[in-house]
Design a protein around this motif. Structure first.
Motif, PDB file in Angstrom:
ATOM      1  N   UNK A   1      14.242  24.435  37.777  1.00 27.48           N
ATOM      2  CA  UNK A   1      14.321  25.885  37.610  1.00 27.48           C
ATOM      3  C   UNK A   1      14.343  26.580  38.969  1.00 27.48           C
ATOM      4  N   UNK A   2      15.344  27.443  39.143  1.00 33.07           N
ATOM      5  CA  UNK A   2      15.496  28.209  40.393  1.00 33.07           C
ATOM      6  C   UNK A   2      15.431  27.314  41.630  1.00 33.07           C
ATOM      7  N   UNK A   3      15.852  26.066  41.467  1.00 28.24           N
ATOM      8  CA  UNK A   3      15.890  25.094  42.563  1.00 28.24           C
ATOM      9  C   UNK A   3      14.521  24.806  43.168  1.00 28.24           C
ATOM     10  N   UNK A   4      13.444  25.098  42.439  1.00 30.33           N
ATOM     11  CA  UNK A   4      12.110  24.869  43.009  1.00 30.33           C
ATOM     12  C   UNK A   4      11.163  24.109  42.086  1.00 30.33           C
ATOM     13  N   UNK A   5      11.240  24.306  40.770  1.00 29.36           N
ATOM     14  CA  UNK A   5      10.291  23.713  39.821  1.00 29.36           C
ATOM     15  C   UNK A   5      11.020  22.680  38.967  1.00 29.36           C
ATOM     16  N   UNK A   6      10.458  21.477  38.864  1.00 26.70           N
ATOM     17  CA  UNK A   6      11.092  20.394  38.100  1.00 26.70           C
ATOM     18  C   UNK A   6      10.189  19.938  36.962  1.00 26.70           C
ATOM     19  N   UNK A   7      10.753  19.950  35.742  1.00 31.27           N
ATOM     20  CA  UNK A   7      10.130  19.383  34.545  1.00 31.27           C
ATOM     21  C   UNK A   7      11.039  18.252  34.079  1.00 31.27           C
ATOM     22  N   UNK A   8      10.640  16.988  34.239  1.00 34.02           N
ATOM     23  CA  UNK A   8      11.545  15.876  33.936  1.00 34.02           C
ATOM     24  C   UNK A   8      11.570  15.429  32.486  1.00 34.02           C
TER      25      UNK A   8
END
Length: 209
Positions: free
Chosen positions: A122-129
């Motif tokens: 998200x927004x190149x900053x937060x990752x939920x795999x």
């Protein structure tokens, strides 16, 4: 962007007035879906999508649902709101830029069918795999939510995944099956070995990202 961690694998992201919810499963609580403009689902397992709660929420407040094509087979009436997402795709949901990764759930056992799984940055900053340990190769993740415990996971593999993503910080995800004993052991080990700032957030905790 503000991120609220709900129980297990559920996040709520708020950005410029938009509200996006990720993986509102049966452990998350129906309140996680309050005010959602978009709902992103990584895969079809009930700990990641509570179909009854999602259907009720969509009846109260229509929203777009995003996720892999296999979700159509489990969402029932809510499938009408589904936009299919494929790995490598980029799109915008509730005003948040999203990149999709992966494609398949981690193997639980050879006798259990592997389902589709899509992770989201998200927004190149937060990752939920979701339920896979796929490392994004085209973006430097700042904030990783790492699945720390699952029937399919192995501690050493999750540690190596966190190290490979190399975020500035990592927060625990996918933790509803643990008790206080498990939290104590894993919190110490991930803190010692992740090579980044590691924390476990209590459900309802809100952070800036």
């Amino acid at each position: 962007m503000q991120v609220t961690k709900y129980a297990h694998s559920c996040l709520k992201l708020e950005h410029d007035g938009g509200v996006l919810v990720v993986d509102p499963g049966v452990f998350s609580g129906a309140e996680a879906l309050d005010a959602a403009d978009a709902v992103l689902i990584t895969h079809e397992h009930p700990d990641h999508v509570d179909v009854e709660a999602l259907t009720r929420a969509l009846d109260r407040r229509p929203a777009r649902v995003y996720g892999p094509a296999s979700l159509a087979g489990v969402l029932g009436d809510a499938a009408e709101a589904l936009t299919v997402v494929t790995p490598g795709e980029t799109f915008t949901a509730a005003g948040v830029a999203v990149r999709a990764y992966g494609g398949q759930h981690a193997v639980i056992h050879p006798d259990i069918p592997v389902v589709q799984n899509v992770g989201y940055v998200f927004n190149d900053v937060v990752y939920h795999p979701g339920d896979a340990l796929v490392v994004p190769d085209d973006v430097q993740v700042d904030t990783l939510f790492a699945p720390i415990h699952a029937p399919w996971s192995k501690f050493s593999e999750v540690v190596d995944f966190i190290r490979a993503v190399a975020p500035r910080r990592a927060f625990a995800l996918h933790d509803a099956l643990l008790n206080a004993n498990g939290f104590g052991v894993l919190d110490r080990q991930y803190t010692a070995l992740s090579k980044t700032e590691y924390r476990r957030l209590e459900p309802g905790t809100r952070i800036d990202a």
